[in-house]
Design a protein around this motif. Structure first.
Motif, mmCIF file in Angstrom:
data_model
loop_
_atom_site.group_PDB
_atom_site.id
_atom_site.type_symbol
_atom_site.label_atom_id
_atom_site.label_comp_id
_atom_site.label_asym_id
_atom_site.label_seq_id
_atom_site.Cartn_x
_atom_site.Cartn_y
_atom_site.Cartn_z
ATOM 1 N N ASP A 41 40.986 59.326 24.352
ATOM 2 C CA ASP A 41 41.635 58.411 23.411
ATOM 3 C C ASP A 41 41.837 59.163 22.099
ATOM 4 O OD1 ASP A 41 42.570 55.675 22.936
ATOM 5 O OD2 ASP A 41 40.926 55.544 21.498
ATOM 6 N N VAL A 42 43.082 59.560 21.827
ATOM 7 C CA VAL A 42 43.389 60.383 20.657
ATOM 8 C C VAL A 42 44.207 59.551 19.670
ATOM 9 C CG1 VAL A 42 44.478 62.509 19.832
ATOM 10 C CG2 VAL A 42 43.383 62.455 22.089
ATOM 11 N N SER A 44 44.383 60.592 16.239
ATOM 12 C CA SER A 44 44.842 61.501 15.181
ATOM 13 C C SER A 44 45.856 62.516 15.699
ATOM 14 C CB SER A 44 43.637 62.248 14.594
ATOM 15 O OG SER A 44 43.104 63.125 15.571
ATOM 16 N N GLY A 45 46.396 63.293 14.770
ATOM 17 C CA GLY A 45 47.251 64.428 15.116
ATOM 18 C C GLY A 45 48.705 64.080 15.337
ATOM 19 N N ASP A 46 49.451 65.089 15.807
ATOM 20 C CA ASP A 46 50.893 64.966 16.009
ATOM 21 C C ASP A 46 51.264 64.203 17.280
ATOM 22 O OD1 ASP A 46 51.273 66.427 13.711
ATOM 23 O OD2 ASP A 46 51.495 68.338 14.782
ATOM 24 N N LYS A 47 50.369 64.182 18.274
ATOM 25 C CA LYS A 47 50.660 63.524 19.549
ATOM 26 C C LYS A 47 49.525 62.571 19.928
ATOM 27 C CE LYS A 47 53.641 67.027 21.457
ATOM 28 N NZ LYS A 47 54.144 67.579 22.688
ATOM 29 N N PRO A 48 49.378 61.479 19.174
ATOM 30 C CA PRO A 48 48.305 60.536 19.516
ATOM 31 C C PRO A 48 48.606 59.835 20.845
ATOM 32 C CG PRO A 48 49.710 59.601 17.823
ATOM 33 C CD PRO A 48 50.164 61.026 18.042
ATOM 34 N N THR A 49 47.544 59.464 21.560
ATOM 35 C CA THR A 49 47.690 58.699 22.799
ATOM 36 C C THR A 49 47.342 57.236 22.572
ATOM 37 O OG1 THR A 49 45.434 59.187 23.513
ATOM 38 C CG2 THR A 49 47.178 60.731 24.192
ATOM 39 N N ALA A 50 46.865 56.913 21.374
ATOM 40 C CA ALA A 50 46.571 55.541 20.972
ATOM 41 C C ALA A 50 47.187 55.333 19.594
ATOM 42 C CB ALA A 50 45.062 55.306 20.916
ATOM 43 N N VAL A 51 48.026 54.300 19.475
ATOM 44 C CA VAL A 51 48.679 54.046 18.193
ATOM 45 C C VAL A 51 48.403 52.611 17.750
ATOM 46 C CG1 VAL A 51 50.494 55.768 18.466
ATOM 47 C CG2 VAL A 51 50.895 53.449 19.274
ATOM 48 N N GLN A 52 48.200 52.482 16.458
ATOM 49 C CA GLN A 52 47.959 51.171 15.878
ATOM 50 C C GLN A 52 49.257 50.375 15.890
ATOM 51 O OE1 GLN A 52 45.715 51.150 12.190
ATOM 52 N NE2 GLN A 52 47.003 49.482 11.443
ATOM 53 N N ILE A 53 49.222 49.154 16.421
ATOM 54 C CA ILE A 53 50.428 48.322 16.456
ATOM 55 C C ILE A 53 50.284 47.066 15.603
ATOM 56 C CG2 ILE A 53 51.268 49.190 18.647
ATOM 57 C CD1 ILE A 53 50.071 46.691 19.983
ATOM 58 N N ALA A 54 49.058 46.758 15.157
ATOM 59 C CA ALA A 54 48.842 45.607 14.273
ATOM 60 C C ALA A 54 47.546 45.817 13.517
ATOM 61 C CB ALA A 54 48.781 44.309 15.065
ATOM 62 N N GLY A 169 38.392 58.609 14.758
ATOM 63 C CA GLY A 169 38.388 57.702 15.904
ATOM 64 C C GLY A 169 38.675 58.339 17.245
ATOM 65 N N ASP A 170 38.978 59.646 17.295
ATOM 66 C CA ASP A 170 39.225 60.307 18.573
ATOM 67 C C ASP A 170 37.963 60.241 19.434
ATOM 68 O OD1 ASP A 170 41.699 60.942 17.559
ATOM 69 O OD2 ASP A 170 41.320 63.100 17.398
ATOM 70 N N ALA A 171 38.158 59.998 20.736
ATOM 71 C CA ALA A 171 36.995 59.852 21.615
ATOM 72 C C ALA A 171 37.319 60.327 23.031
ATOM 73 C CB ALA A 171 36.551 58.395 21.656
ATOM 74 N N ILE A 172 36.269 60.752 23.719
ATOM 75 C CA ILE A 172 36.316 61.016 25.151
ATOM 76 C C ILE A 172 35.242 60.124 25.758
ATOM 77 C CG2 ILE A 172 36.050 62.699 27.012
ATOM 78 C CD1 ILE A 172 36.764 64.887 24.947
ATOM 79 N N ILE A 173 35.645 59.284 26.715
ATOM 80 C CA ILE A 173 34.735 58.331 27.327
ATOM 81 C C ILE A 173 34.585 58.661 28.807
ATOM 82 C CG2 ILE A 173 34.258 55.880 27.745
ATOM 83 C CD1 ILE A 173 34.525 56.684 24.745
ATOM 84 N N GLU A 174 33.338 58.773 29.257
ATOM 85 C CA GLU A 174 33.054 59.014 30.665
ATOM 86 C C GLU A 174 32.983 57.667 31.393
ATOM 87 O OE1 GLU A 174 29.802 61.426 33.397
ATOM 88 O OE2 GLU A 174 29.309 60.944 31.322
#
Length: 182
Positions: A41-42, A44-54, A169-174
């Motif tokens: 779950d990224v 931050s950065g130029d290519k986030p995989t999670a974006v705030q929508i509200a 907020g970047d995370a890696i979840i197992e």
């Protein structure tokens, strides 16, 4: 014998003779599948995989990368190992999560985990559950459905935070998942 008593036995006889839902659909015997993977779950950065929508229109409590009331849309890669490269990607997780913890970080997740490689290619399962992020290892979320090889899926997933950057907020979840399906 009264009419209502006879009707009761007739109703019981009909209900007992009905096939189980899985049998009625020709799905065969129930299976159990155990899965192990990592979600990236990224935020931050130029290519986030999670974006705030509200976000809430008020400031509440402690500031964090995922403040209370914030909604994110995700398209997170899922991998067989805790690193992302072309050989470890097995699919992606698409959906939304909402930050629901006032005092400490907690999320409610509505996410579909779709597989694009391997023996589960084209199949997915869905989670709709509370994720008490700060509870550490072994927190549990509910598997509430599936498609493809996970048709009529139900079960649970144990989550462990493998990596978390509290600043962005970047995370890696197992994930360790057990799914009952047909």
């Amino acid at each position: 014998m009264s009419l209502s008593f006879s009707f009761f036995f007739l109703l019981v006889g009909v209900l007992v003779s009905l096939p189980a839902p899985a049998q009625a659909h020709g799905l065969g015997k129930e299976k159990v599948t155990h899965l192990h993977f990592y979600l990236h779950d990224v935020i931050s950065g130029d290519k986030p995989t999670a974006v705030q929508i509200a976000q809430p229109n008020v400031t509440l409590g402690v500031q964090s990368a995922t403040p209370f009331g914030t909604v994110f849309a995700i398209n997170d890669p899922i991998t067989s190992l805790p690193v992302i490269n072309p050989t470890t990607i097995v699919g992606d997780a698409q959906g939304i999560y909402v930050s629901t913890g006032l005092e400490k970080l907690g999320l409610v997740m509505m996410v579909d985990f779709g597989f694009t490689h391997g023996k589960f290619n084209g199949s997915s399962f869905s989670v709709m559950s509370r994720n008490p992020v700060m509870e550490g290892t072994g927190r549990e979320v509910a598997v509430v459905g599936g498609r493809g090889k996970f048709r009529f899926g139900r079960g649970s997933a144990r989550l462990t935070t493998y990596y978390l950057n509290p600043a962005n907020g970047d995370a890696i979840i197992e994930f360790n998942v057990t799914i009952l399906h047909y």
